[in-house]
Design a protein around this motif. Structure first.
Motif, PDB file in Angstrom:
ATOM      1  N   ASN A  93       0.725  -1.051   0.089  1.00 26.52           N
ATOM      2  CA  ASN A  93      -0.007   0.250   0.163  1.00 26.52           C
ATOM      3  C   ASN A  93       0.937   1.407   0.012  1.00 26.52           C
ATOM      4  O   ASN A  93       0.628   2.299  -0.527  1.00 26.52           O
ATOM      5  CB  ASN A  93      -0.972   0.001   1.301  1.00 26.52           C
ATOM      6  N   ASN A 100      -5.603   1.575  -8.071  1.00 28.24           N
ATOM      7  CA  ASN A 100      -6.812   1.176  -8.667  1.00 28.24           C
ATOM      8  C   ASN A 100      -7.208  -0.072  -7.807  1.00 28.24           C
ATOM      9  O   ASN A 100      -6.422  -0.885  -7.453  1.00 28.24           O
ATOM     10  CB  ASN A 100      -7.092   0.963 -10.148  1.00 28.24           C
ATOM     11  N   SER A 101      -8.380   0.052  -7.125  1.00 28.21           N
ATOM     12  CA  SER A 101      -8.853  -1.066  -6.217  1.00 28.21           C
ATOM     13  C   SER A 101      -8.874  -2.501  -6.890  1.00 28.21           C
ATOM     14  O   SER A 101      -9.001  -3.422  -6.106  1.00 28.21           O
ATOM     15  CB  SER A 101     -10.306  -0.739  -5.880  1.00 28.21           C
ATOM     16  N   THR A 104      -5.256  -5.716  -6.325  1.00 33.44           N
ATOM     17  CA  THR A 104      -5.554  -5.898  -4.812  1.00 33.44           C
ATOM     18  C   THR A 104      -4.366  -6.774  -4.545  1.00 33.44           C
ATOM     19  O   THR A 104      -3.569  -7.582  -5.333  1.00 33.44           O
ATOM     20  CB  THR A 104      -6.623  -6.849  -4.634  1.00 33.44           C
TER      21      THR A 104
END
Length: 288
Positions: A93, A100-101, A104
């Motif tokens: 992170n 962009n989500s 992941t």
């Protein structure tokens, strides 16, 4: 007289009577630290309720004193990852604060099983260096994991090589860049799909709709493809050839040999930053 065996790092000597501990590579398998036990690099131990990871081979030095040999290690998901991946979710992170989500961390971790040699080969320093190198190239290709698909739509129809016997069954404009390393061309979708057991030639949209598939295609290219170079990105890092050779494998025909020094410098700077974040060194031969 006690016989000593050379360990090969910084003149460390191992007592012949000291039995090596089984390497614990995750918090789940860590054991309590014991003086006089040989710990190879990457071993994780418990010491007074805290966890430490061996940065270098050592014959049971105290983790709180011998800080060149040991680093603190977190098992709560904030500073370490119990799955064993050298990049924690917190570090991921930090590398990609605006991602962009779709991209992941769990999708990346799920994809690792496809190429178990990735970021697990060599010393801990090399393992972290490979993760930093891969993610730095990924960052460059996607604008910091922001873009899922290629932004230049004018290129879309040009990624169909009709000379291939299988053609372009999903349509002439279907094989544009997607995912962390922007997989493109029908023959690359075919090869990646064959290697991963997925019909990407017939359904290239999976790469932009499934995070784990997207990460798997990126790892496929990184671990197996030499592109314009002579080795894959994985080989470039674990062999010591250097980060520059990983650039050559990904986009060497356009960026290397003076083709676009600004783009190369952008990749190198990101790699240096990621290496520092992961507590490793970038090594030599950074440019192509």
């Amino acid at each position: 007289m006690t016989m000593l065996l050379a360990a090969g790092l910084a003149g460390v000597m191992v007592p012949a009577s000291a039995a090596p501990a089984p390497r614990a590579a995750s918090c789940a398998t860590a054991t309590d630290w014991r003086a006089g036990t040989w710990y190879p690099a990457g071993s994780i131990v418990r010491y007074n309720g805290a966890y430490y990871i061996a940065e270098h081979d050592n014959p049971g030095y105290d983790p709180t004193i011998s800080t060149w040999y040991w680093d603190p290690y977190s098992c709560d998901g904030g500073g370490g990852n119990p799955s064993g991946f050298v990049v924690s979710e917190a570090q991921f992170n930090q590398m990609f604060p605006n991602r962009n989500s779709f991209y992941t961390y769990s999708g990346l971790v799920a994809a690792l099983s496809s190429y178990p040699g990735f970021a697990t080969t060599g010393s801990v320093e090399v393992q972290r260096r490979e993760a930093a190198a891969f993610l730095a190239n990924v960052s460059h290709e996607t604008g910091g994991l922001v873009h899922i698909v290629e932004q230049n739509t004018a290129n879309y129809p040009h990624y169909c090589d009709w000379s291939q016997p299988y053609g372009c069954p999903a349509g002439q404009a279907a094989y544009y860049g997607r995912g962390p390393i922007q997989l493109s061309w029908n023959f690359n979708y075919k090869a990646a799909g064959d290697a991963l057991g997925i019909d990407l030639l017939g359904n290239p949209w999976l790469v932009q709709n499934d995070s784990a598939v997207a990460w798997r295609t990126a790892l496929w290219f990184w671990n197996t493809q030499s592109g314009a170079g002579t080795m894959s990105g994985h080989q470039a890092i674990v062999s010591g050839a250097g980060f520059g050779e990983s650039i050559r494998s990904i986009n060497g025909s356009i960026e290397c040999n003076g083709g676009n020094p600004g783009q190369v410098q952008s990749r190198v700077t990101t790699f240096q930053n990621f290496s520092q974040l992961l507590g490793t060194t970038p090594g030599g031969n950074l440019y192509c």
